[in-house]
Design an enzyme around this catalytic site. Structure first.
Site, PDB file in Angstrom:
ATOM      1  N   ASN A   9       0.871  -1.185   0.000  1.00  0.00           N
ATOM      2  CA  ASN A   9       0.000   0.000   0.000  1.00  0.00           C
ATOM      3  C   ASN A   9       0.902   1.227   0.000  1.00  0.00           C
ATOM      4  O   ASN A   9       1.481   1.582   1.034  1.00  0.00           O
ATOM      5  CB  ASN A   9      -0.902  -0.022   1.240  1.00  0.00           C
ATOM      6  CG  ASN A   9      -1.771   1.222   1.347  1.00  0.00           C
ATOM      7  OD1 ASN A   9      -1.928   1.977   0.391  1.00  0.00           O
ATOM      8  ND2 ASN A   9      -2.341   1.437   2.523  1.00  0.00           N
ATOM      9  N   LYS A  11       0.064   4.235  -0.269  1.00  0.00           N
ATOM     10  CA  LYS A  11      -0.603   5.389   0.356  1.00  0.00           C
ATOM     11  C   LYS A  11      -0.406   6.636  -0.523  1.00  0.00           C
ATOM     12  O   LYS A  11      -0.374   6.528  -1.743  1.00  0.00           O
ATOM     13  CB  LYS A  11      -0.103   5.577   1.786  1.00  0.00           C
ATOM     14  CG  LYS A  11      -0.272   4.305   2.630  1.00  0.00           C
ATOM     15  CD  LYS A  11      -0.006   4.517   4.094  1.00  0.00           C
ATOM     16  CE  LYS A  11      -0.214   3.218   4.839  1.00  0.00           C
ATOM     17  NZ  LYS A  11      -0.080   3.378   6.309  1.00  0.00           N
ATOM     18  N   HIS A  94      -9.593   0.970   4.914  1.00  0.00           N
ATOM     19  CA  HIS A  94      -8.343   1.155   5.657  1.00  0.00           C
ATOM     20  C   HIS A  94      -8.584   2.101   6.824  1.00  0.00           C
ATOM     21  O   HIS A  94      -9.384   3.035   6.740  1.00  0.00           O
ATOM     22  CB  HIS A  94      -7.259   1.720   4.726  1.00  0.00           C
ATOM     23  CG  HIS A  94      -5.888   1.662   5.308  1.00  0.00           C
ATOM     24  ND1 HIS A  94      -5.436   2.584   6.226  1.00  0.00           N
ATOM     25  CD2 HIS A  94      -4.868   0.787   5.116  1.00  0.00           C
ATOM     26  CE1 HIS A  94      -4.189   2.284   6.571  1.00  0.00           C
ATOM     27  NE2 HIS A  94      -3.831   1.198   5.910  1.00  0.00           N
ATOM     28  N   GLU A  96      -6.989   4.500   7.977  1.00  0.00           N
ATOM     29  CA  GLU A  96      -6.754   5.913   7.672  1.00  0.00           C
ATOM     30  C   GLU A  96      -7.959   6.518   6.958  1.00  0.00           C
ATOM     31  O   GLU A  96      -8.280   7.693   7.157  1.00  0.00           O
ATOM     32  CB  GLU A  96      -5.476   6.065   6.842  1.00  0.00           C
ATOM     33  CG  GLU A  96      -4.231   5.765   7.662  1.00  0.00           C
ATOM     34  CD  GLU A  96      -3.013   5.412   6.822  1.00  0.00           C
ATOM     35  OE1 GLU A  96      -1.960   5.137   7.430  1.00  0.00           O
ATOM     36  OE2 GLU A  96      -3.114   5.398   5.577  1.00  0.00           O
ATOM     37  N   GLU A 166      -5.390  -5.251  10.602  1.00  0.00           N
ATOM     38  CA  GLU A 166      -4.411  -4.213  10.887  1.00  0.00           C
ATOM     39  C   GLU A 166      -4.727  -3.541  12.220  1.00  0.00           C
ATOM     40  O   GLU A 166      -5.610  -2.676  12.288  1.00  0.00           O
ATOM     41  CB  GLU A 166      -4.427  -3.150   9.785  1.00  0.00           C
ATOM     42  CG  GLU A 166      -3.926  -3.638   8.444  1.00  0.00           C
ATOM     43  CD  GLU A 166      -3.530  -2.472   7.556  1.00  0.00           C
ATOM     44  OE1 GLU A 166      -2.387  -2.464   7.075  1.00  0.00           O
ATOM     45  OE2 GLU A 166      -4.348  -1.574   7.355  1.00  0.00           O
ATOM     46  N   GLY A 172       2.193   2.342  10.814  1.00  0.00           N
ATOM     47  CA  GLY A 172       3.077   3.484  10.673  1.00  0.00           C
ATOM     48  C   GLY A 172       3.761   3.919  11.955  1.00  0.00           C
ATOM     49  O   GLY A 172       4.387   4.973  12.005  1.00  0.00           O
ATOM     50  N   SER A 212       3.253  -2.084  10.174  1.00  0.00           N
ATOM     51  CA  SER A 212       4.714  -1.960  10.326  1.00  0.00           C
ATOM     52  C   SER A 212       5.440  -3.277  10.046  1.00  0.00           C
ATOM     53  O   SER A 212       6.367  -3.665  10.755  1.00  0.00           O
ATOM     54  CB  SER A 212       5.065  -1.441  11.723  1.00  0.00           C
ATOM     55  OG  SER A 212       4.523  -0.151  11.945  1.00  0.00           O
TER      56      SER A 212
END
Length: 248
Positions: A9, A11, A94, A96, A166, A172, A212
Site C-alpha cells: 500500500n 498510500k 483502511h 486511515e 491491521e 506506521g 509496520s
C-alpha cells in the site's frame, strides 16, 4: 491450500516517475512464484503502472473506490473507472480512511458489494485501536467490523475477498503485534467467517496481517498457520525491502 498474498500500500506516496522507477527496480528481481504480489498505487498512477506491469505476475490495486458507478460525487473514483484500467484489487476500509475521511462499516459494506459486482477483489481492512486493546475488547470490535462489512455479501464471493487485520496502533508506528497475537486474531476472524458461511469459506478466505511489517518480521508472521500474507506500508516503497518480504 491458500496462496499467500503480499500487497504493498503506497498510500499518498510516489509521483508517476517515482512509481515507474520503483516498478522497474522490482522487475530486476526474481519474485517468489508461490506468492501473489499486489501493488496498490495512487489513482493518478494506476494506468501507467498497469502498463509497466505487463509481462509480470504483479497485480494492480487501488487504495479506495466509491460504491456508485457514476454520479455527482466530486473527487471520487468509481469501480467502472478502475475496471477499465485493469485494476485487480482495491483496499477497502483502511483505518486511515475511517479516521480521516469518516468511512463507516456501512460504507465499507457498500464498497465491498460494488467491487465484487465489477470483479474487483476487495482487500477489507479491520482492526482495533490501542485503547480498545488495552480495554480487552479488541475481539468484540473486530467481530463487529467483520459482520457489518460482510452483511448481505454472498458466500460464493469469499474466495475473491482478502481480509487484512491491521491493529491501528501498529500502522506506521514501528510497533508490530507479536506474531502470536496476530495469528490469534487472524484465526478469530477465520472463525467468524466460518460461522457465517461454513467450513469451505473458513478454509478458503485469505487473511493478511498489516502494521509496520518489515523484512526482519515477515518470516515469523508467515510461519503462522492463520496468516496468509501481509498488507505492507512503508516497506513497499523500497524495492529491495519489498522483494525481501515477497521472498520471505
Amino acid at each position: 491450500m491458500r496462496k499467500p498474498i503480499i500487497a504493498g500500500n503506497w498510500k499518498m506516496n510516489n509521483t508517476l516517475s517515482q512509481s515507474l522507477e520503483l516498478i522497474e527496480d522490482m522487475k530486476k528481481h526474481t519474485l517468489n512464484d508461490n506468492v501473489e504480489v499486489v501493488v496498490c498505487v495512487p489513482f493518478t498512477n494506476l494506468n501507467d503502472v498497469k502498463k509497466a506491469l505487463e509481462g509480470t505476475k504483479i497485480k494492480l490495486g487501488a487504495q479506495n473506490m466509491h460504491w456508485e458507478d457514476s454520479g455527482a460525487y466530486t473527487g471520487e473514483v468509481s469501480p467502472l473507472m478502475l475496471k477499465e484500467i485493469g485494476v485487480d484489487y482495491c483496499i477497502i476500509g483502511h483505518s486511515e480512511r475511517r479516521q480521516y475521511f469518516n468511512e463507516t462499516d456501512e460504507t465499507v459494506n457498500k464498497k465491498i458489494k460494488s467491487a465484487l459486482k465489477h470483479d474487483i477483489r476487495p482487500i477489507v481492512c479491520v482492526g482495533e485501536t490501542l485503547e480498545e486493546r488495552e480495554k480487552s475488547i479488541e475481539k468484540e470490535i473486530v467481530k463487529n467490523q467483520v459482520l457489518k462489512a460482510f452483511e448481505d455479501v454472498n458466500g460464493e464471493h469469499i474466495k475473491d475477498i482478502v481480509i487484512a487485520y491491521e491493529p491501528i496502533w501498529a500502522i506506521g508506528t514501528g510497533k508490530t503485534a507479536s506474531s502470536d497475537d496476530a495469528n490469534e486474531m487472524c484465526g478469530f476472524i477465520r472463525e467468524i467467517i466460518g460461522s457465517k458461511y461454513g467450513k469451505e469459506a473458513k478454509n478458503s478466505i485469505r487473511i493478511q496481517y498489516g502494521g509496520s511489517v518489515k523484512p526482519n518480521t515477515i518470516k515469523d508472521l508467515m510461519n503462522k498457520d492463520e496468516i496468509d500474507g501481509a498488507l505492507v506500508g512503508g516497506a513497499s516503497l523500497n524495492a529491495s525491502d519489498f522483494v525481501k518480504l515477497i521472498n520471505y
